[in-house]
Every structure is written in C-alpha cells, then in structure tokens.
Scaffold this active site. Structure first.
Site, PDB file in Angstrom:
ATOM      1  N   GLY A 106       0.840  -1.205   0.000  1.00  0.00           N
ATOM      2  CA  GLY A 106       0.000   0.000   0.000  1.00  0.00           C
ATOM      3  C   GLY A 106       0.866   1.243   0.000  1.00  0.00           C
ATOM      4  N   ASN A 107       0.286   2.371   0.320  1.00  0.00           N
ATOM      5  CA  ASN A 107       1.077   3.599   0.442  1.00  0.00           C
ATOM      6  C   ASN A 107       0.446   4.501   1.504  1.00  0.00           C
ATOM      7  OD1 ASN A 107      -0.847   5.504  -0.905  1.00  0.00           O
ATOM      8  ND2 ASN A 107      -0.499   4.092  -2.613  1.00  0.00           N
ATOM      9  N   HIS A 108       1.100   5.629   1.780  1.00  0.00           N
ATOM     10  CA  HIS A 108       0.685   6.466   2.910  1.00  0.00           C
ATOM     11  C   HIS A 108      -0.451   7.439   2.583  1.00  0.00           C
ATOM     12  CE1 HIS A 108       3.760   5.038   5.541  1.00  0.00           C
ATOM     13  NE2 HIS A 108       4.715   5.296   4.657  1.00  0.00           N
TER      14      HIS A 108
END
Ligand code: CTP
Length: 403
Positions: free
Chosen positions: A212-214
C-alpha cells in the site's frame, strides 16, 4: 442533508397575521442545519412574541436600533447583521414593508438591515387579496425583483379576513424548499456529475498482507466536498481511508485494489462531466497473491510484481466530452514530468504536487499545487489547507468549462 446546512439565515418578520407561522419556519431552518437570527419590526411583536422566536432560533431577537440593558444601551448594528447573513428572508412581507423596501424608507432595523445586506434576499408576501393585486403592491413586487431580490409568491386560499383568494403566506415547508431549490439551481455544477478518486490502493500479497502507500485520501475527499458545494452529484471512488463524507450529494464507493478502482471508475465515467483522479494508485501488484498466509521460512523472500492498469490513461483513451484531470506526484523535474503525463494520458489538466515542498504531502492538512492546463499554462498556488486547495482546483476547472 439540506443545502441550507451550515448557512446563516437572517429572517425578517413584519406585522401580518401570518407572522405566527414563522415559529414553524424557524424550526424548519434549524432542522435543516442552518443558523438563524431574527429581526422583527416593532409592530410584528403583536402577532408573535420575540421569546418564542429567540427560543426556537437559539439567538436573541433584534427589533430596535439599540437595546436597553439596565443602564447600558447596546447598539444593534444593522451593517453587521446584513454582512453576517448568507441569505436574508423577509416573511411575511406586508404591503407596507414591501413599499418601504422599494423606496428605501429606512425607519426600522429590518429595512436598514435589508439595505445593508449583500447576500441574496428572498421575500414572501402575505396580505389580503385586494391589497395583493393593488397596483401599488404589484409595482413593489416588480421593483424588488428588478433589484435582484427573489419573490416567493403568496398562495391562494382562505385569508384571515374570511375572503378567499391570493395573498396567503406560502407554507413554511414550501418556503424552505423554494429556497433550497433556488440555491441549488443557481449553483454552477447543478445537474452535473463528477467522478473523483481518492486514497491509496491495497494490493494483496496473501490474505493478511498487502502493498500500500501512505495516502490518507484527504485531498480527494476535500475535492469531493468542493464539487458537492458547487451543486454536483459526486461519485467518490476511494481506497481504504478514515476520511468521512457528510454531504448527501456525495456517493462513496469503497474499493480496495487498483483493479476494483478501475472497474468502479469505468462504471461511472460515461455519465460524468468532470473526472478528477487524485488517488495514489499502486503502479504494481503481486503477480499472484498467495491463497494462504506466507510462512516465514527462508532468509529472503522475493515477490514478483506486475503492473496494474493505469486508470487515468484508460479514461483518457475513451474520453468524449468529459473534462479529465489527473494528479502528478513528483520529486524531480516536476513541471516537465507533469506536462508529459498530461499529454501522454490525454488529460485536460493536471495538478502537480511536489513532494519537495514542505507542508505538501500525504497525511498533512496542507498542500501546495500547480494547476497545468492542456495549453501548458501553469497556475502555481500558495501553500494552503487541503480544503482551500480543493476550491482552487474546482475554480480552475469551472473557468475551463466556461471558456
Ligand atoms: N493513476 C491511475 N492509475 C494507476 C496509476 C496512476 O489512475 N495505475 C493516476 C493517479 O491517480 C494520478 C496520475 O495517474 O492522477 C499520476 O499518478 P503518478 O503516480 O504520479 O504517475 P504515474 O503515471 O503512475 O507515473 P510515475 O509513478 O512513474 O510517476
């Protein structure tokens, strides 16, 4: 949720028997989420008490230019009241008040405030049928509309005099829906649909892990809110995010992976006027997600990745009349990279987000962007809250749609 939610409404009450209906009117405004202040002409207090209206509006009622409190005299500033309001409504508006409004006869706080108000003004007349059709009243109604004020027409029915005809104050619920519809129909994106993507995507490695990412989704949710505030029906396709939607005109479509986001976007894209893709979509996903949890065995683990579908580029291929906007998150050579994306993905505009700018980034509440259009005109904005950035983006898009 009503379009009046969060709006400030100044209700002016004048001396007609229909003033008794304003108790219900105030209740309906409060129920719709609006903030209400009431100004009464002195004579209207014979028809309904200020206590009733201050209790229902949760605000003191004003009726004179100053108020005596023991030894003190408090000035009721009509200019402040006029500037406070998002909308002013005069209901019931008697023949006397209509004529004073028309001629600027400023002998009470209500008329002084009316003359100072910069907001849209609505007026709902109420009087006996012969007064309503008298040329003097007809002239007042025409003049006030020529001033830009909006008439909420009186209705037909039994009047306080016992006569039957035109002159009844519109019912409170009809006054509220008249104002709601009028406000909605004057909004620039009324009747238009907008697609927005937000948040990250999660690409499964196994049943418990993902890539995923932030991204928090904040920027996309703010754009959705700004578009809804302009009257649009919004389809907000979002990856996992803790952000919340409150406007009824925003339909939230929750997705997890890039593939799900792709399917949802293609479902809604044909019916929208504008599409703004602000999601931080994973560019790669595990080629094969393990069916069971991967056990810790070896000293290293390699996961083979494959590209996801580029949603923005795919919409650029099928786009017809839609105004398509992408986001570019860059760390170097920002303008060149963003403009290349704009061309390659057949966009109408791109919003450049530079990670080099302090205060711009994923989970922050502020952002600094540059709007670049198809003609490669760049409009840089200052560091702002994400809600203000969203308004800037929507304003630039509106200018392009108008052009
Ligand atoms: N985007 C998309 N689908 C993807 C990847 C990106 O729709 N699979 C969209 C994003 O929502 C954004 C734009 O493409 O509007 C640009 O994303 P970005 O990650 O900055 O660019 P990429 O095209 O992925 O290129 P790179 O990562 O190489 O900079």
């Amino acid at each position: 949720m009503s379009i009046l939610s969060g709006k400030k409404i100044l209700l002016g009450i004048t001396a007609g028997i229909a003033a008794y209906k304003t108790a219900n009117l105030v209740r309906l405004f409060i129920k719709s989420g609006a903030e209400v202040q009431v100004i009464m002409t002195p004579a209207s207090k014979d028809f309904i008490t200020p206590l009733t209206l201050s209790t229902l509006s949760k605000n003191p009622v004003h009726s004179t230019f100053y108020e005596k409190e023991e030894e003190n005299e408090l000035w009721n500033n009509h200019v402040d009241l006029g500037l406070w309001a998002d909308y002013m409504l005069i209901a019931p508006a008697t023949a006397n008040t209509l004529s004073k409004m028309t001629n600027g006869i400023c002998d009470n706080l209500l008329i002084a405030t009316y003359l100072s108000a910069k907001c849209p003004v609505y007026f709902a007349p109420a009087m006996d049928l012969d007064m309503y059709i008298h040329p003097s009243t007809v002239t007042s109604l025409e003049k006030l509309q020529a001033f830009g004020n909006t008439l909420i027409p009186a209705t037909k029915g039994e009047l306080a005099s016992g006569l039957v005809g035109e002159g009844r104050l519109a019912e409170p619920k009809d006054i509220v829906s008249f104002m709601e519809n009028d406000i909605l129909s004057s909004m620039p994106l009324h009747g238009k649909k907008v697609l927005i993507t937000a948040g990250p995507t999660y690409e499964s490695i196994d049943p418990v892990r993902f890539i995923g990412n932030h991204s928090s989704g904040k920027m996309g949710f703010e754009i959705a809110k700004a578009a809804a505030n302009l009257g649009a029906k919004v389809f907000l396709v979002t990856g996992p995010s803790n952000e919340e939607v409150i406007q009824a005109s925003i339909q939230r479509i929750d997705v997890v992976s890039a593939e799900e986001m792709y399917t949802a976007c293609h479902h809604y894209f044909p019916e929208v006027t504008i599409a703004i893709l602000s999601a931080a979509v994973a560019d790669y996903r595990p080629k094969k997600a393990a069916a069971e949890k991967i056990k810790k065995k070896e000293s290293s683990l390699a996961i083979v990745l494959e590209p996801t579908k580029d949603i923005l580029a795919s919409l650029g291929v099928i786009k017809k009349e839609q105004f398509l906007v992408g986001f570019a998150l860059e760390t170097n050579n920002e303008l060149v990279n963003a403009t290349t994306k704009l061309k390659q993905k057949n966009l109408d505009a791109i919003v450049l987000n530079s990670l080099n700018d302090k205060g711009a980034g994923f989970s922050l509440n502020t952002n600094k962007v540059t709007f670049i259009d198809k003609e490669e005109r760049t409009i840089p904005f200052e560091m702002k809250s994400k809600s203000d950035v969203a308004i800037d983006i929507m304003n630039e898009i509106l200018k392009k749609l108008d052009a």
